[in-house]
Write a protein that holds these residues in place. Structure first.
Motif, PDB file in Angstrom:
ATOM      1  N   LYS A 116       0.840  -1.202   0.000  1.00  0.00           N
ATOM      2  CA  LYS A 116       0.000   0.000   0.000  1.00  0.00           C
ATOM      3  C   LYS A 116       0.877   1.255   0.000  1.00  0.00           C
ATOM      4  O   LYS A 116       0.599   2.229  -0.702  1.00  0.00           O
ATOM      5  N   ASP A 119     -11.082   2.510   4.105  1.00  0.00           N
ATOM      6  CA  ASP A 119     -11.474   1.133   3.778  1.00  0.00           C
ATOM      7  C   ASP A 119     -12.978   0.983   3.557  1.00  0.00           C
ATOM      8  O   ASP A 119     -13.441  -0.049   3.079  1.00  0.00           O
ATOM      9  N   GLY A 163      -2.101 -11.443  -8.528  1.00  0.00           N
ATOM     10  CA  GLY A 163      -2.160 -10.667  -9.779  1.00  0.00           C
ATOM     11  C   GLY A 163      -3.576 -10.337 -10.223  1.00  0.00           C
ATOM     12  O   GLY A 163      -3.764  -9.785 -11.305  1.00  0.00           O
TER      13      GLY A 163
HETATM   14  N1  LIG Z   1      -7.975  -3.067   6.639  1.00  0.00           N
HETATM   15  C1  LIG Z   1      -8.018  -4.067   5.745  1.00  0.00           C
HETATM   16  N2  LIG Z   1      -7.490  -5.248   6.060  1.00  0.00           N
HETATM   17  C2  LIG Z   1      -7.543  -6.248   5.149  1.00  0.00           C
HETATM   18  C3  LIG Z   1      -8.104  -6.036   3.864  1.00  0.00           C
HETATM   19  C4  LIG Z   1      -8.650  -4.769   3.585  1.00  0.00           C
HETATM   20  O1  LIG Z   1      -9.206  -4.514   2.483  1.00  0.00           O
HETATM   21  N3  LIG Z   1      -8.579  -3.809   4.550  1.00  0.00           N
HETATM   22  N4  LIG Z   1      -8.062  -7.030   2.908  1.00  0.00           N
HETATM   23  C5  LIG Z   1      -7.200  -8.179   3.107  1.00  0.00           C
HETATM   24  C6  LIG Z   1      -5.757  -7.982   2.740  1.00  0.00           C
HETATM   25  N5  LIG Z   1      -5.440  -6.953   1.762  1.00  0.00           N
HETATM   26  C7  LIG Z   1      -5.636  -5.665   2.073  1.00  0.00           C
HETATM   27  O2  LIG Z   1      -5.203  -5.190   3.076  1.00  0.00           O
HETATM   28  C8  LIG Z   1      -4.679  -7.261   0.586  1.00  0.00           C
HETATM   29  C9  LIG Z   1      -4.599  -8.524   0.079  1.00  0.00           C
HETATM   30  C10 LIG Z   1      -3.786  -8.801  -1.030  1.00  0.00           C
HETATM   31  C11 LIG Z   1      -3.063  -7.787  -1.622  1.00  0.00           C
HETATM   32  C12 LIG Z   1      -2.149  -8.035  -2.766  1.00  0.00           C
HETATM   33  O3  LIG Z   1      -1.697  -7.103  -3.382  1.00  0.00           O
HETATM   34  N6  LIG Z   1      -1.842  -9.279  -3.052  1.00  0.00           N
HETATM   35  C13 LIG Z   1      -0.895  -9.608  -4.116  1.00  0.00           C
HETATM   36  C14 LIG Z   1       0.038 -10.698  -3.641  1.00  0.00           C
HETATM   37  C15 LIG Z   1       0.885 -10.302  -2.490  1.00  0.00           C
HETATM   38  C16 LIG Z   1       1.711 -11.493  -2.004  1.00  0.00           C
HETATM   39  O4  LIG Z   1       2.577 -11.929  -2.746  1.00  0.00           O
HETATM   40  O5  LIG Z   1       1.465 -11.957  -0.886  1.00  0.00           O
HETATM   41  C17 LIG Z   1      -1.675 -10.131  -5.324  1.00  0.00           C
HETATM   42  O6  LIG Z   1      -2.798 -10.638  -5.144  1.00  0.00           O
HETATM   43  O7  LIG Z   1      -1.135 -10.054  -6.422  1.00  0.00           O
HETATM   44  C18 LIG Z   1      -3.166  -6.526  -1.133  1.00  0.00           C
HETATM   45  C19 LIG Z   1      -3.955  -6.251  -0.038  1.00  0.00           C
HETATM   46  C20 LIG Z   1      -7.202  -8.576   4.584  1.00  0.00           C
HETATM   47  N7  LIG Z   1      -7.024  -7.455   5.437  1.00  0.00           N
END
Ligand SMILES: Nc1nc2c(c(=O)[nH]1)N[C@@H](CN(C=O)c1ccc(C(=O)N[C@@H](CCC(=O)O)C(=O)O)cc1)CN2
Length: 284
Positions: free
Chosen positions: A53, A120, A261
């Motif tokens: 982020k 959020d 992704g």
């Molecule tokens: N306050 C919050 N907490 C959580 C949220 C949220 O929306 N607000 N959602 C999830 C986690 N999340 C955001 O925080 C989140 C999940 C995944 C990714 C992301 O970019 N994933 C990458 C891979 C990253 C890796 O290699 O591990 C992808 O999918 O390509 C970003 C944010 C729970 N908590």
């Protein structure tokens, strides 16, 4: 048949490029948007998401405010960090990274946030505004799912959508977004208490799998041509991401979001959208 990829990375990059221009305009007006994060504990997944982020913020010109507390932080210490960001004029909007350590009253923390700084869209007042169809910051992952579907021209209007999961970040708000008049989808929400998940999945034009259960959605559960969004995250023994959707689904579905992704980068992009929109509101 091989499904078209719903490329979250590319779509998020386009959103961030648009936001970069909007942030530049805000800065010309003397406003620098700032995103705050409160991260409690040392969960490697949460650390990675929060770091992502802030990387995104740097890319588009949003200022970063980072608060990190140890896993041993008390309810009072986390609440103090929330109060501090509520008062911080450099912080346009902020998030508390979820989940919080066991024993912490997560709802109380969310309720304590200034709803106008809720980046959020998870404050009860903002979720309530969504129910009432009033303007509110939209929860990032559900909004990311919608944006991805629209970007690739997946028909949402009248679609039968099955959402698997009922967590606060995705499962609960996702049907609220999908059933607005502007979307007009018909939604079935499934969860661990659902008797015959497969029967529901087989009817779906769109599946949003957010259960956090590895390979829960199998090829034989999916209607040919359906759009399948893989939101769930489990980890293999080697720490690699394993989604809720079995890889074989790509041979049956019409569209599929990769994981990673897909929805992950969209979640982060929509968070920036909420911060920039809040900053734009502040200048009128
Ligand atoms: N306050 C919050 N907490 C959580 C949220 C949220 O929306 N607000 N959602 C999830 C986690 N999340 C955001 O925080 C989140 C999940 C995944 C990714 C992301 O970019 N994933 C990458 C891979 C990253 C890796 O290699 O591990 C992808 O999918 O390509 C970003 C944010 C729970 N908590």
């Amino acid at each position: 048949m091989s499904a078209q990829i719903l490329d979250g990375k590319a779509t998020a990059a386009a959103i961030k490029s648009d936001l970069t221009a909007r942030v530049a305009v805000l800065k010309e007006k003397g406003v620098t948007p700032g995103l705050g994060t409160i991260l409690v504990g040392d969960d490697p997944g949460s650390q990675k998401y929060v770091a992502g982020k802030h990387r995104d913020c740097a890319q588009v010109g949003i200022a970063s405010i980072q608060r990190e507390l140890p896993a041993t932080a008390t309810q009072e210490e986390i609440e103090a960090a929330v109060r501090e960001l509520n008062e911080d004029p450099a912080c346009t909007g902020y998030i508390v990274q979820l989940p919080l350590p066991k024993g912490i009253d997560e709802n109380r923390i969310l309720e304590l946030m200034d709803p106008d700084k809720d980046a959020d869209g998870l404050h009860p007042m903002n979720l309530g505004r969504l129910v009432l169809n009033e303007p509110a910051p939209l929860p990032c992952t559900p909004n990311g799912v919608l944006t991805l579907l629209r970007q690739y021209g997946v028909e949402i209007k009248g679609a039968e959508v099955v959402v698997v999961g009922r967590g606060v970040t995705i499962g609960r708000p996702m049907p609220l977004l999908l059933t607005r008049r502007s979307e007009n989808a018909t939604v079935t929400q499934c969860h661990t208490g659902t008797r015959d998940l497969s029967a529901h999945l087989k009817r779906a034009d769109i599946i949003v799998a957010a259960a956090g259960s590895a390979h829960l959605v199998r090829p034989e559960d999916v209607k040919p041509g359906a759009a399948v969004l893989d939101v769930g995250v489990s980890r293999s023994a080697e720490g690699k991401i394993v989604g809720d959707v079995h890889p074989g689904v790509a041979e049956v579905a019409g569209w599929i979001s990769p994981n990673p992704g897909g929805v992950g980068p969209m979640t982060r992009a929509q968070l920036l959208v909420n911060v920039v929109e809040a900053a734009e509101r502040s200048v009128g």
